[in-house]
Design an enzyme around this catalytic site. Structure first.
Site, PDB file in Angstrom:
ATOM      1  N   TYR A   1       0.855  -1.192   0.000  1.00 20.84           N
ATOM      2  CA  TYR A   1       0.000   0.000   0.000  1.00 20.84           C
ATOM      3  C   TYR A   1       0.890   1.240   0.000  1.00 20.84           C
ATOM      4  CZ  TYR A   1      -4.381   2.471   1.188  1.00 20.84           C
ATOM      5  OH  TYR A   1      -5.507   3.271   1.179  1.00 20.84           O
TER       6      TYR A   1
ATOM      7  N   TYR B 214      -5.359   5.307  -7.506  1.00 20.61           N
ATOM      8  CA  TYR B 214      -5.609   5.125  -6.077  1.00 20.61           C
ATOM      9  C   TYR B 214      -7.092   4.842  -5.873  1.00 20.61           C
ATOM     10  CZ  TYR B 214      -5.777   6.016  -1.043  1.00 20.61           C
ATOM     11  OH  TYR B 214      -5.961   5.896   0.311  1.00 20.61           O
TER      12      TYR B 214
END
Length: 405
Positions: A300, A358
């Site tokens: 991440y 994203y």
């Protein structure tokens, strides 16, 4: 201790919309994009949308903190017959990996046959993730953050990054290498938002938004939707593609991580970490594996500094050695390195949150599945195990290991 659900469930379908620069998806709606992603995931799995009877969300079923998901609305929109499992992990993007584990809970309890995990994001000029804390009502925590100018996740992460630099000597050169590696991986991806080659000079010319983090250290702000479908292993064998088995999954955090990056009372070493040590220890214990056993890492990457910190928390290198590990080229897809401390690990071959899109972590799950199928654009050879992480973020943060069939 081996995880009780190890390899008993699998991801069988993945689907995504196009990715849009923030605000450019209008006049589409959240339900429109979510529905498209779910239908594409169903087609990928070779099932009907009417076969889905479970929803496993994260971020409290919030669509990027701007909108909300509603299982009933999605059922009406897509013509689903019924639902027998619907649940969500609390907090934010830290649950992106853990929501797949939540799906296994419903499946193993025989509450549903096919569970879908979905995330969609659609931002407006007045509702941006990048300034989310500044838009919140004052409370005991925000009353400290807002007057200090800490109005977005990037401001808060910058403090943790600076602490890591102070304690361990990490440098902006390592952050630049993470960003450049991500960009290199995105160049050949048709859907990626950032596909322009990036030099070190380009990185250094990027405006400083929250010292020591530049604009290019921040993830993209994008609109779009991603869905993945999970079912039990026996049923997975009848789906269109080979399954990606859920080998281990953990979510949560230690008390020291506390309120996560919004809590400036964290002790060291947590204050200079990604907060992932707790879930890393759990997922390694569940799986009987370690960093050296992974073939690819989907980490991440909402901020470059947190990639470096996660490499340390998961044991790809020792704490404080992330700077040299990254600068040694050990996260590069094209470096042909593999494994943990003595080797390297291809990180985010899809370009990640920094260069592809994203969608609050869900693109990482899709890339892991494609790597294990052998169909990824930047394919890692002989890929058997993929690590996917969710967060750093307010708890729960999470970790997922997928295994190829």
């Amino acid at each position: 201790m081996t995880w009780a659900h190890q390899d008993k469930c699998a991801i069988v379908g993945v689907g995504a919309t196009d990715y849009y620069v923030r605000g450019k998806s209008w006049p589409r709606t959240i339900n429109d994009m979510t529905g498209e992603a779910i239908l594409k995931a169903c087609d990928d799995a070779g099932i009907s949308v009417k076969d889905i009877d479970g929803f496993a969300y994260y971020a409290s079923a919030s669509a990027g903190y701007v909108d909300k998901f509603d299982s009933g609305s999605l059922m009406e929109t897509l013509g689903m017959r019924n639902v027998s499992f619907t649940a969500a992990l609390t907090s934010g993007g830290g649950g992106s990996a853990g929501a797949v584990g939540l799906a296994t809970a419903g499946l193993m309890n025989e509450d549903c046959r096919y569970a879908v995990t979905v995330m969609a994001v659609q931002q407006t000029p007045n509702a941006r993730l990048g300034a989310i804390f500044g838009a919140m009502k004052p409370d005991p925590e925000n009353s400290f953050l807002q007057p200090s100018g800490l109005v977005g996740p990037g401001h808060l992460m910058s403090v943790l990054a600076r602490r890591h630099m102070h304690l361990y000597g990490s440098t902006e050169d390592a952050f630049a290498e993470i960003v450049m590696s991500s960009r290199q991986n995105a160049l050949n991806r048709p859907k990626a938002i950032r596909r322009t080659p990036l030099t070190k000079e380009d990185y250094l010319d990027s405006v400083m938004l929250a010292d020591p983090l530049r604009r290019l250290d921040f993830c993209l702000e994008t609109d779009g939707a991603v869905a993945v479908i999970t079912t039990v292993a026996d049923r997975a064998k009848d789906c269109r593609h080979k399954p990606a088995y859920i080998h281990a999954c953990a979510h949560g955090a230690s008390r020291e991580w506390g309120r996560a990056f919004g809590w400036m009372g964290m002790p060291d070493p947590e204050f200079s970490s990604s907060g992932h040590q707790f879930v890393a220890d759990r997922v390694w214990a569940q799986s009987g594996l370690r960093a050296a056993d992974m073939d690819v890492a989907l980490i991440y990457d909402h901020f470059s500094s947190m990639v470096l910190a996660q490499l340390e928390d998961y044991g790809f290198c020792e704490r404080g050695e992330g700077n040299d590990y990254v600068l040694g080229g050990k996260i590069r897809y094209d470096a042909n390195t593999r494994g943990g401390v003595n080797g390297g690990i291809p990180v985010n071959p899809h370009g990640g949150n920094l260069s592809e899109a994203y969608i609050i972590g869900m693109t990482h799950v899709v890339e892991a599945v494609e790597q294990l199928r052998g169909t990824a654009i930047n394919q890692v050879a002989d890929c058997e195990f993929a690590l996917v992480t969710g967060g750093p973020a307010p708890i729960p943060i999470s970790s997922l290991i997928l295994r190829s069939a």
